[in-house]
Design an enzyme around this catalytic site. Structure first.
Site, mmCIF file in Angstrom:
data_model
loop_
_atom_site.group_PDB
_atom_site.id
_atom_site.type_symbol
_atom_site.label_atom_id
_atom_site.label_comp_id
_atom_site.label_asym_id
_atom_site.label_seq_id
_atom_site.Cartn_x
_atom_site.Cartn_y
_atom_site.Cartn_z
ATOM 1 N N GLU A 191 1.019 -0.954 -5.095
ATOM 2 C CA GLU A 191 -0.111 -0.036 -5.195
ATOM 3 C C GLU A 191 0.503 1.363 -5.310
ATOM 4 O O GLU A 191 0.826 2.003 -4.318
ATOM 5 C CB GLU A 191 -1.023 -0.132 -3.961
ATOM 6 C CG GLU A 191 -2.356 0.573 -4.167
ATOM 7 C CD GLU A 191 -2.493 1.913 -3.442
ATOM 8 O OE1 GLU A 191 -3.456 2.639 -3.731
ATOM 9 O OE2 GLU A 191 -1.643 2.245 -2.584
ATOM 10 N N ASP B 243 0.820 -1.208 0.000
ATOM 11 C CA ASP B 243 0.000 0.000 0.000
ATOM 12 C C ASP B 243 0.858 1.263 0.000
ATOM 13 O O ASP B 243 1.840 1.361 0.729
ATOM 14 C CB ASP B 243 -0.885 -0.027 1.259
ATOM 15 C CG ASP B 243 -1.813 1.161 1.324
ATOM 16 O OD1 ASP B 243 -2.800 1.165 0.573
ATOM 17 O OD2 ASP B 243 -1.539 2.090 2.109
#
Ligand code: GLC
Length: 626
Positions: free
Chosen positions: A324, A282
């Site tokens: 990501e 992330d």
């Protein structure tokens, strides 16, 4: 927690290997021989100080060996088989992403949905954060209070083990988020820092004066300009401003401190040993801060990711890393290790530009930006794949398209602004029922929220023809994602045309985050309709099943096969070539397209229609699906 950071006198990992069973020791030694030099090189590039790098390398190797030795026999064997077939995840891959609670209540509930996922051909399940989140607002779990303890609301460690096991038996790999950039303000590192412990204060990025804050802010964009403006949050107990790129309760980690890297990678490996087979890394782009830059995509980010990959290749080589990085197209290839310092990096990366551009194409009934994105998309290295998608739990961010829009002459991003107004339902003629995200100012394009079905017009359809067109739009977008991607990822409920979160439910959700609009609770009633012919749900679901079947059956759908934009002769039609054998045509307009000629092919596309063709030399083109 290491208290000192100098190289130990006796190498802990060598000792551990000496005491281990010969088969594991030999294998781990081989992996270290292969990965060690690259690991050390990337750490030198990042941290430069010799002693520090040696100590860090030693400790990372010790941690990797420890994990390798503790890996269950099943996972160890899986690693070995995947090592000998690095493209194991590529053929026929289909992904699905969901919130544990909205999808199935808790982790046990997810087990009960495995057959459902299998019927969609799913091979990869990304469950949004399920480790312990901050008390109170927590950004949908992305403010992580403990990397390794399951969020009690969602289950226990035993539930997680049981789920990973059951998924593996079903041929589905579980992907877990690993939030690299920040931890929650109530994570023990932050708690210790607030108590005055300097070791932990050095785990975080901080500024010590308003002038310093201002100097950084000059170059930093804002992720949540409305609800969390700025990138710093003053902490009275620290008499300092903590760097908080996202919400004030998400504290950015200081990767310039090698201990942070060690702790994060070690935690990730321990989670891998719980049976997690892929990590969604992330907010990867934000890990390294450099004065005078926007602090995104810095070279150190890639060196650290390559170092992380090397460590994982030693401890658990069967585990996938997925970037990501919601960044413009040209910033994405380096996440596959295609940058200035090439080397294995992530196996997968989100293609957010392609996703956003496909929505612009729908709003404009013109594919020029989408085509430019495809032209700017390079083939990925062997063993890696683009992750394509139509929607996910986040907003559709428009600004990733600025470079392509600008190159096409859209200097002030008017096209992106118009698309955002279109999907917010405020442009004339719009069928969409979404909402703008982080844009109180109507003159800026930031993001758009809403479930795919609401954005394509299913909720505003007045007639059966309207509904039919809306469903066609949804299927068109999915057909593009399934044709183009190495790993097409479905967002929970899109396979059923599930609508936006109901207004009364929205009110009960915590915090002002507009993205809750597309985080509805599961509607079992809709799921039941998928088997009833004539329903919208059946139409969408069965098409997705057919896409998945085709992807499984044809080697040309292998994830690392290149996809290129080819000439389409129509501004509303995107034409793609996949490998040497496949062609795809996608009509983004409400007009029927007759006689789309390409190499002597005569193709007719209905409004929002598409076709996948198999074109082998010497034989007539064969329609695979339309
Ligand atoms: C990622 C997540 C998003 C979250 C942010 C901060 O972009 O997808 O939902 O808000 O990271 O963790």
């Amino acid at each position: 927690m290491p208290s000192t950071f100098s190289a130990p006198k006796v190498s802990a990992w060598r000792m551990a290997l000496m005491n281990a069973s010969p088969d594991r020791a030999d294998e781990l030694a081989k992996r270290i021989a292969k990965q060690g030099p690259l690991l050390q090189n990337r750490l030198y590039r990042t941290y430069s100080e010799g002693d520090q790098v040696e100590a860090l390398t030693e400790q990372l190797l010790a941690a990797a060996v420890d994990i390798g030795l503790k890996r269950s026999q099943e996972l160890w064997d899986l690693d070995l088989s995947r090592q000998s077939k690095p493209d194991w995840h590529q053929q026929g891959a289909v992904g699905y992403t969901a919130y544990v609670d909205h999808f199935a209540g808790n982790l046990r509930g997810v087990v009960d949905r495995i057959d459902y996922l299998k019927s969609l051909g799913v091979t990869y399940l990304h469950l949004l954060p399920f480790f312990k989140a901050a008390e109170g607002p927590n950004d949908g779990g992305f403010a992580v209070a403990n990397f390794e303890v399951v969020e009690p609301r969602l289950g226990t460690q035993a539930d997680l083990q049981h789920l990973t096991q059951a998924l593996r038996t079903a041929g589905i790999s579980l992907c877990s988020d690993f939030v690299l950039n920040h931890v929650a303000h109530d994570h023990e590192w932050a708690v210790e820092a607030r108590k005055g412990n300097p070791e932990f204060q050095n785990f975080f990025c901080m500024a010590h004066s308003q002038a310093e804050v201002d100097a950084w802010e000059k170059n930093l964009p804002q992720i949540f300009p409305d609800t969390a403006p700025g990138n710093f949050t003053y902490q009275p107990s620290l008499k300092a401003w903590v760097w908080t790129t996202f919400y004030p309760y998400q504290w950015d980690l200081n990767y310039a401190n090698p201990k942070v890297f060690l702790e994060v990678v070690s935690a990730m490996m321990r989670v891998a040993n719980m049976g997690v087979e892929a990590f969604r890394l992330d907010s990867t782009a934000f890990l390294w801060k450099r004065e005078g830059t926007n602090c995104q995509n810095q070279p150190e980010v890639h060196w650290l990711l390559q170092a992380m990959r090397a460590v994982m290749e030693i401890a658990c080589p069967g585990v996938l890393l997925k970037a990501e990085a919601i960044m413009p197209t040209h910033q994405l290839p380096p996440y596959f290790g295609l940058g200035d310092t090439p080397g294995p990096e992530c196996h997968l990366a989100y293609h957010s530009s392609m996703m956003a551009a496909s929505w612009v194409a729908l709003a404009e009934e013109n594919v020029s930006i989408l085509q430019a994105v495809m032209q700017n998309t390079p083939a990925v290295p062997k063993g890696s794949a683009w992750l394509t998608y139509v929607r996910c739990h986040d907003d559709i961010g428009w600004n990733v398209l600025r470079p392509e829009a600008q190159a096409l002459g859209d200097v002030n991003h008017q096209r992106l602004l118009k698309a955002s107004h279109f999907f917010a339902g405020i442009a004339p003629g719009s069928y969409a029922q979404g909402a703008s995200f982080q844009t109180t100012d109507l003159l800026t394009a930031h993001g758009t929220n809403g479930m795919a079905s609401a954005l394509v017009g299913m909720s505003t359809a007045q007639t059966s023809v309207d509904l039919q067109l809306a469903v066609d739009r949804l299927i068109l977008l999915q057909s593009l994602s399934y044709f183009t991607g190495g790993l097409p990822l479905l967002y929970m409920g899109d396979e059923l045309g599930m609508g936006n979160t109901a207004a009364e439910v929205l009110e009960s959700r915590q915090g002002p985050d507009g993205r809750e609009l597309h985080r509805p609770d599961w509607q079992e009633g809709l799921a039941q309709l998928r088997t009833q012919e004539g329903t919208v749900q059946h139409r969408i679901f069965s098409k997705l099943q057919a896409f998945a079947e085709l992807r499984k059956s044809l080697p040309a759908f292998q994830g690392d096969v290149s996809v290129q934009a080819i000439e389409s002769k129509q501004p509303t039609v995107l034409a793609l070539q996949r490998g040497t054998e496949l062609k795809g045509f996608f009509n983004f307009s409400r007009q029927k397209i007759d006689q789309l000629g390409d190499d002597g092919l005569a193709i007719t596309l209905k409004p929002y229609g598409f076709v996948w063709l198999q074109t082998c030399v010497g034989t007539p083109a064969r329609t695979l699906i339309d």
